[in-house]
Design a protein around this motif. Structure first.
Motif, short mmCIF file in Angstrom:
data_model
loop_
_atom_site.label_atom_id
_atom_site.label_comp_id
_atom_site.label_asym_id
_atom_site.label_seq_id
_atom_site.Cartn_x
_atom_site.Cartn_y
_atom_site.Cartn_z
N ILE A 252 -4.63 11.16 -0.12
CA ILE A 252 -5.21 12.04 0.90
C ILE A 252 -5.12 13.48 0.40
O ILE A 252 -4.02 13.96 0.11
N HIS B 294 -5.20 4.51 7.66
CA HIS B 294 -5.08 3.91 6.34
C HIS B 294 -3.84 3.04 6.29
O HIS B 294 -2.74 3.51 6.62
N HIS C 240 0.83 -1.21 0.00
CA HIS C 240 0.00 0.00 0.00
C HIS C 240 0.87 1.26 0.00
O HIS C 240 1.78 1.38 0.83
N THR D 186 -3.80 4.98 -1.94
CA THR D 186 -4.77 5.88 -1.32
C THR D 186 -4.20 7.29 -1.39
O THR D 186 -3.05 7.51 -0.99
N VAL E 6 4.82 6.11 2.17
CA VAL E 6 4.06 7.36 2.08
C VAL E 6 4.84 8.33 1.19
O VAL E 6 6.06 8.48 1.36
N ALA F 178 -0.51 1.41 5.16
CA ALA F 178 0.54 1.96 4.30
C ALA F 178 1.85 1.26 4.57
O ALA F 178 2.20 0.99 5.73
N THR G 45 -5.49 10.16 9.53
CA THR G 45 -6.02 11.44 9.07
C THR G 45 -6.86 12.09 10.15
O THR G 45 -7.23 11.44 11.14
N VAL H 47 0.42 5.38 0.40
CA VAL H 47 -0.43 6.53 0.71
C VAL H 47 0.26 7.77 0.17
O VAL H 47 1.46 7.98 0.41
N LEU I 148 -3.42 14.44 6.58
CA LEU I 148 -2.64 13.50 7.38
C LEU I 148 -2.27 14.15 8.71
O LEU I 148 -1.90 15.33 8.76
#
Length: 420
Positions: free
Chosen positions: A181, A238, A154, A179, A243, A240, A232, A156, A217
Motif C-alpha cells: 500500500i 485486503h 498474506h 500487497t 502487516v 492479511a 484502505t 500487507v 491504510l
C-alpha cells in the motif's frame, strides 16, 4: 594503558558509534572511551536485517561490527542495554536512565540513530503488526515470513520505500502473498522520482507483488488479537495475516532537544544540526549517522542521510573531529539495494524538482543500465542497476560539477571517466 584524564562518551551503539570508537583508538586516543547502547546486542550493521539475514542467506553473527571480545581488547567501556536520559551541558555529564549514574565527558558524540515511524490508525496493537529497524525485529520477521510462505499467508506492507520493497522481495522469496500500500503513484518517489520508480514497480509485479498506489491504510482489522485484514481509504479490504509498517524513520532527537541543542526543521527531515566538522551547537558535542543534519556544499543544502555509508563514514569523521583534526564531512551520499536478481547502487542527491532530465545509459527494459539525474548539464546523482564497478566515475561526475554532453552520457561506448 588508558589515560583517565580525558573521557569521550558515545551515545548510540549502531555502526556510526562503533566505528567512531574504533577510529578513536586507531588514531591513538589513550583516554577513556565509553560506548552506550540501548540494545542488549553488540553493535551491528542494519542492511542485512532487510537483505541477507532476513532471507536466511547470512548468519546472525555476520551482522556485528566487531567480535564481542574486540571492545575489551581495545579498552572500550561498552554498556549494553543502557539508556541515557539526560545531558547536562554545564556539568558535562550524561545520566543513565536505569539507575541515575552520572558519567562525565570531555567530548560527547550523539549517534542515536532513527526509529520507525508508527501508523496512526486503529489496529496497530495487534500481534501481527511489525516494524523493521532492530535485530530483534528482523529475527521475529524472519520467522513470520517463513510461516507465511509455508501456509500461503498474506503480508500487507504499508510503504513502498527501500525497507518496504526489500521485505516484499524477501517475503515473495519465502512464498508469501504480498500487497504493498503506497500513497504515492510510484515506489521510491521521493528518491527516484516517477521516471525510475516504475522500474521497481515492474520488477515486483513480475514476481507477484500487488501494488495499491494512491491510497493509505485506515485500519488493521483483527480478531482475538490477530490480524485478519487491512482497510484502505478507497474502501477496499485486503486480506492479511501480518502487516509491516514501512513508512519511514524519524531521527531520535529527544535527548538532544532536551539538552537545548539546535535541531533541523522537521519539514526538512529533522535531525541534530551540525557543522561541516560534525559539531553541534555545543562545541563539545558532536553528532553522526542517521541523526545528524549536516551542510553539504556540493548540493548547497543541509542533508540528513539514513543509509549505511553515512554511518560507516560519519562515525570515523566525527571521531577525528573530536580529536581536533581538520575535518570536512562532505561525502557523496551512497546507498545500495538487492531485490530478487536486481542489484543497485545510488550516489548523489536529486529529489523530485531538483533536476530537469533523467539520462539513461544502457537497457532499462532489461534492468541493466545507469540512470543519471541531470540539471543544466551537470550530474546530480547516478544509479547503476546490475552494472558494476562504476561508483567511482559516477561520483567523480557529481563532485566535478562538470557540464557534460548528455548524448555522450547516454552512450555506453563513451567511457564515463572521459566525461568528468
Amino acid at each position: 594503558m588508558v589515560d583517565a584524564d580525558q573521557t569521550f562518551v558515545i551515545v548510540g551503539g549502531g555502526l556510526a558509534g562503533a566505528k567512531a570508537a574504533e577510529t578513536l583508538r586507531a588514531e591513538g586516543f589513550s583516554g577513556r572511551v565509553i560506548l552506550i547502547c540501548d540494545e542488549r546486542d553488540h553493535p551491528y550493521e542494519r542492511p542485512p536485517l532487510s537483505k541477507g539475514y532476513l532471507l536466511g542467506k547470512a548468519e546472525r553473527d555476520s551482522v556485528f561490527v566487531h567480535e564481542p571480545a574486540w571492545y575489551a581488547q581495545h579498552d572500550i567501556e561498552l554498556h549494553l542495554g543502557q539508556t541515557v536520559d539526560r545531558i547536562d551541558r554545564a556539568a558535562k555529564t550524561v545520566r543513565f536512565g536505569d539507575d541515575g549514574t552520572l558519567v562525565r565527558y570531555d567530548k560527547l558524540l550523539l549517534a542515536t540513530g532513527a526509529e520507525p515511524r508508527r501508523l496512526d490508525i486503529p489496529g496497530t496493537d495487534l500481534a501481527g503488526v511489525h516494524h523493521l529497524r532492530r535485530l530483534a525485529h528482523a529475527e521475529r520477521l524472519k520467522g513470520v515470513l517463513a510461516a507465511l510462505g509455508r501456509d500461503n499467508g498474506h503480508l500487507v506492507i504499508a510503504g513502498a520505500g527501500w525497507i518496504g520493497l526489500e521485505v516484499a522481495a524477501a517475503a515473495r522469496t519465502y512464498g508469501a502473498e504480498v500487497t504493498v500500500i503506497e500513497h504515492g503513484q510510484t515506489p521510491l518517489h521521493s528518491v527516484l522520482g516517477p521516471e525510475l520508480g516504475n522500474v521497481f514497480a515492474q520488477l515486483h509485479e513480475e514476481h507477484g507483488v500487488r501494488f495499491r498506489f494512491g491510497v493509505r491504510l485506515t485500519e488493521i482489522v483483527g480478531q482475538d488479537g490477530m490480524v485478519l485484514a487491512a482497510r484502505t481509504d478507497d474502501g477496499e479490504e485486503h486480506p492479511a495475516h501480518d502487516v509491516l509498517a514501512a513508512i519511514g524513520a524519524a531521527p531520535r532527537v529527544g535527548l538532544a532537544e532536551a539538552a537545548g541543542l539546535e535541531l533541523a526543521d522537521r519539514a526538512q527531515g529533522g535531525g541534530i544540526v551540525v557543522d561541516e566538522r560534525l559539531r553541534t551547537s555545543d562545541p563539545d558535542i558532536y553528532a553522526a549517522g542517521d541523526v545528524a543534519a549536516f551542510p553539504h556544499a556540493l548540493f548547497d543544502t543541509t542533508l540528513r542521510v539514513e543509509h549505511w555509508a553515512n554511518a560507516l563514514n560519519g562515525g570515523p569523521a566525527a571521531a577525528r573531529s573530536m580529536l581536533g583534526q581538520d575535518v570536512t564531512y562532505d561525502r557523496v551520499p551512497y546507498f545500495f539495494t538487492d531485490q530478487y536478481d536486481l542489484g543497485m547502487e545510488y550516489s548523489g542527491w536529486a529529489p523530485p524538482g531538483s533536476y530537469d532530465q533523467v539520462v539513461i545509459r544502457g537497457d532499462a527494459g532489461k534492468r541493466e543500465f545507469i540512470a543519471f539525474w541531470v540539471k543544466e548539464g551537470r550530474v546530480l546523482a547516478g544509479m547503476n542497476v546490475n552494472v558494476w564497478d562504476v561508483t567511482e566515475p559516477i561520483q567523480k561526475l557529481i563532485t566535478s560539477r562538470a557540464v557534460v554532453d548528455t548524448d555522450a552520457l547516454a552512450d555506453p561506448h563513451v567511457p564515463l571517466e572521459s566525461l568528468a
